[in-house]
Design an enzyme around this catalytic site. Structure first.
Site, mmCIF file in Angstrom:
data_model
loop_
_atom_site.group_PDB
_atom_site.id
_atom_site.type_symbol
_atom_site.label_atom_id
_atom_site.label_comp_id
_atom_site.label_asym_id
_atom_site.label_seq_id
_atom_site.Cartn_x
_atom_site.Cartn_y
_atom_site.Cartn_z
ATOM 1 N N HIS A 359 0.800 -1.224 0.000
ATOM 2 C CA HIS A 359 0.000 0.000 0.000
ATOM 3 C C HIS A 359 0.840 1.285 0.000
ATOM 4 C CE1 HIS A 359 -3.247 -2.817 0.879
ATOM 5 N NE2 HIS A 359 -2.419 -3.333 1.785
ATOM 6 N N CYS A 360 1.951 1.258 -0.716
ATOM 7 C CA CYS A 360 2.840 2.441 -0.822
ATOM 8 C C CYS A 360 3.343 2.887 0.547
ATOM 9 C CB CYS A 360 2.150 3.616 -1.514
ATOM 10 S SG CYS A 360 1.661 3.276 -3.187
ATOM 11 N N THR A 361 3.401 1.965 1.476
ATOM 12 C CA THR A 361 3.855 2.305 2.832
ATOM 13 C C THR A 361 4.931 1.288 3.219
ATOM 14 O OG1 THR A 361 1.573 2.988 3.182
ATOM 15 C CG2 THR A 361 2.926 2.949 5.130
#
Ligand SMILES: Cc1ncc(COP(=O)(O)O)c(C=O)c1O
Length: 403
Positions: A359-361
């Site tokens: 999740h782009c994290t």
């Protein structure tokens, strides 16, 4: 909330794809007919350039853009529409601020340890180009932001604080007003990444007193490719634009350029007029439903899904387990299965669409030794019976595939 009525407003539910379950709303939401029609109005009726030409079509575009700006300003409690800048997404809005702010070598920029890459990578770039330093507020294992840890991290070297308002993995929301106050008391500027907050709760710039606030319209019923930046005029009026050129300047000579005041100074080049006009329709739609009702509806769905799945040993819900702390987000893993497998099986067996991965994290997952999670995220058109379908399908996956 009358989801039957709401669903009738969304063309996708009356198409041949109407039986799908869309739980990837934290990425992008569907759009109601009114938003699609408003966006199309631009192409059908006045497909011209705003803010430059003076003919009647151009004037109509300019008026509709002004109207959209005023509407969005009102929606987020901002009394001055000039403080609303249109970008192509939340990422661009945060880059604009990160790279337009004056940083001195050694200045510390404080973020949390669980920021989206869009509030992480721009700062990495600035460590290289401007010599800024990074500091990260750690999130406790409870998943809930600890204001005391923020206070501990706020030394005088911290000049800028940039935090996610509502987290896109855990769904937790920070106490924004307290956080802004702490930053200001320590003489730092503060930006909030509102990508996952603005679509789900009432936000009020005047009350928050935050310096910069960024979000994306495509996560709140608006067209793809429209971001919004709120920036306090007194802070941003002399900032260098991220993108410069035509439409952003009052006059240029061969060796110099004079930028326009806000917001035009940050909106060089043709805007996504259709998208901005559609965004105004999205704001109308959300306002008519009311942000409190939206929040309550999502909480009910999240409560049900959590209650049904939390006692299953092989399911791990990302903290906090209490759904009332997670807004519209339910993130989980199934023992023995990768998150992409879970997402793929849900889609394959019952057309249930969720998101999987990091999740782009990435730093959040890597630091905790987890290789991602499955994320279910709800919005206004989702129903309890869709949640029942989801719960049933997850139980089947657990029984069939997990170890
Ligand atoms: C918390 C958060 N910040 C920033 C972004 C980036 O938004 P966009 O891709 O619209 O720029 C997202 C997108 O998912 C997000 O969830």
């Amino acid at each position: 909330m009358d989801t039957d009525r709401i669903r009738r407003d969304f063309p996708i539910y009356s198409s041949r794809r109407g039986d799908l379950v869309y739980f990837d709303n934290a990425c992008q939401t569907f759009r109601p007919r009114k938003v699609i029609e408003a966006s199309n109005d631009y192409y059908f009726d006045f497909p011209a350039c705003g803010g430059r030409s003076i003919h009647r079509l151009a004037t109509q575009v300019s008026m509709r853009i002004d109207e959209a700006r005023e509407k969005i300003a009102r929606f987020i409690g901002c009394p001055n529409p000039n403080e609303i800048v249109f970008t192509k997404n939340c990422t661009e809005a945060m880059n604009l601020v990160a790279k337009g702010t004056t940083h001195r070598k050694g200045d510390v920029v404080l973020t949390s340890d669980m920021e989206h890459n869009s509030n992480h990578v721009p700062w990495i770039q600035l460590t290289r180009s401007m010599g800024i330093k990074r500091r990260f507020v750690t999130t406790p294992s409870s998943g809930i932001f600890d204001v005391e840890l923020l206070k501990d991290a706020m030394t005088k070297e911290v000049k800028f604080v940039s935090l996610v308002h509502t987290n896109n993995v855990t769904g937790t929301t920070i106490p924004a007003k307290d956080v802004v106050e702490i930053a200001h008391d320590n003489g730092a500027l503060i930006m909030l990444d509102g990508a996952q907050a603005a679509p789900h709760m009432k936000i009020d710039m005047n009350d928050l007193d935050v310096d910069f606030y960024a979000f994306s319209m495509h996560k709140m019923l608006g067209p793809s490719g429209v971001g919004v930046l709120f920036a306090k005029e007194e802070l941003a009026k002399n900032m260098d634009p991220l993108i410069s050129g035509g439409g952003g300047v009052s006059l240029t000579e061969y060796d110099k350029a004079t930028y326009l005041p806000m917001p035009e100074r940050f909106e060089a080049g043709l805007l996504n007029y259709s998208g901005v006009i559609g965004s105004a329709a999205a704001i109308d739609y959300l306002s008519a439903i009311g942000m409190d009702s939206i929040r309550e509806h999502e909480a009910n769905l999240n409560y049900y899904v959590t209650k049904e799945l939390k006692e299953i040993d092989l399911i791990h819900i990302l903290e906090p387990v209490d759904p009332s702390r997670r807004g519209s987000i339910f993130s989980f893993n199934i023992k023995g299965l990768g998150s992409h497998d879970v997402a793929m099986i849900l889609d394959e067996v019952d057309k249930i669409m969720i998101r999987s991965g990091m999740h782009c994290t990435h730093p959040f997952f890597i630091s905790r030794g987890i290789d991602g999670c499955a994320r279910t995220s709800f919005y206004i058109y989702n129903t309890m019976s869709e949640c029942e379908r989801f719960v049933k399908a997850v139980k089947v996956i657990v029984d069939t595939f997990s170890v």
